[in-house]
Design an enzyme around this catalytic site. Structure first.
Site, PDB file in Angstrom:
ATOM      1  N   TYR A  20      18.867  16.335 -63.365  1.00 41.58           N
ATOM      2  CA  TYR A  20      19.676  16.072 -64.560  1.00 41.58           C
ATOM      3  C   TYR A  20      20.424  17.336 -64.996  1.00 41.58           C
ATOM      4  CZ  TYR A  20      21.054  15.557 -69.392  1.00 41.58           C
ATOM      5  OH  TYR A  20      21.784  15.588 -70.559  1.00 41.58           O
ATOM      6  N   HIS A  96      25.586  23.859 -69.739  1.00 42.45           N
ATOM      7  CA  HIS A  96      26.332  22.602 -69.783  1.00 42.45           C
ATOM      8  C   HIS A  96      27.470  22.736 -70.795  1.00 42.45           C
ATOM      9  CE1 HIS A  96      22.825  19.773 -68.401  1.00 42.45           C
ATOM     10  NE2 HIS A  96      23.217  20.601 -67.460  1.00 42.45           N
ATOM     11  N   GLU A 103      25.805  24.373 -74.162  1.00 40.63           N
ATOM     12  CA  GLU A 103      24.353  24.215 -74.132  1.00 40.63           C
ATOM     13  C   GLU A 103      23.794  25.134 -73.059  1.00 40.63           C
ATOM     14  OE1 GLU A 103      23.715  20.056 -73.333  1.00 40.63           O
ATOM     15  OE2 GLU A 103      23.798  19.536 -75.456  1.00 40.63           O
ATOM     16  N   ASN A 105      20.622  25.399 -71.191  1.00 38.80           N
ATOM     17  CA  ASN A 105      19.392  24.676 -70.890  1.00 38.80           C
ATOM     18  C   ASN A 105      18.421  25.580 -70.148  1.00 38.80           C
ATOM     19  OD1 ASN A 105      20.084  21.670 -71.510  1.00 38.80           O
ATOM     20  ND2 ASN A 105      21.878  22.523 -70.487  1.00 38.80           N
TER      21      ASN A 105
END
Length: 179
Positions: A20, A96, A103, A105
């Site tokens: 993901y 991201h 973002e 992550n």
């Protein structure tokens, strides 16, 4: 900036989480630091009930200078892994930008690398104040959007599971009251 730690209960396999994080359309995912596949392999090798921790630092800003990103990531690690040397933990950082905001992550196998013992980088009851303080300091130091600004407060908070007709009705009522 806000800090989100994603739920680990039934969150899926380490591979699903890494997939993901890495598979975003149009090059909206970028590895900033670490080796995500190595982090995945480490997490998959663990027999712990929760073999990894995943989350993100989410910014309203669409991007930040590379140096600022790296400094914020380093400060996050020094806060969350206080007292540990970098070789004692593994972390991968994936950026991201697909939602119109930045973002950062992170994926952390929950193991202290030199001893093989379980490492819990974030325990909500104990660490929520630490995360909140970290957020406030970073937002101040880098002049970032403050999610606690009263001007950002929502007057209506609804669940995503409401039927569309009810959401529309609530929004109409809220708009009327606000006006």
């Amino acid at each position: 900036m806000i800090i989100k730690f994603f739920p680990s209960n039934g969150a899926g396999s380490p591979k699903a989480s890494i997939d993901y994080l890495l598979k975003k359309p149009d090059n909206h995912a970028k590895i900033l630091q670490g080796d995500p596949r190595l982090s995945q392999e480490i997490a998959e090798s663990l027999d712990f009930a929760t073999p990894y921790t995943v989350g993100c630092l989410s910014f309203e800003e669409p991007d930040l200078p590379e140096n600022d990103k790296r400094e914020i990531m380093a400060r996050f690690e020094s806060s969350m892994f206080a007292g540990l040397a970098p070789e004692q933990y593994n972390i991968s950082w994936i950026q991201h930008t697909d939602k119109g905001r930045l973002e950062l992550n992170f994926f952390i196998p929950n193991v202290e690398m030199t001893s093989g013992k379980r490492l819990q980088p974030y325990y909500d009851k104990a660490d929520r104040p630490l995360a909140e303080n970290f957020k406030q300091v970073i937002n101040h130091d880098y002049n970032l959007t403050d999610p606690n600004d009263p001007r950002k407060q929502q007057t209506l908070i609804t669940t995503e599971r409401l039927p569309k007709a009810k959401k529309d009705a609530l929004n109409a009522i809220n708009d009327g009251m606000t006006a």
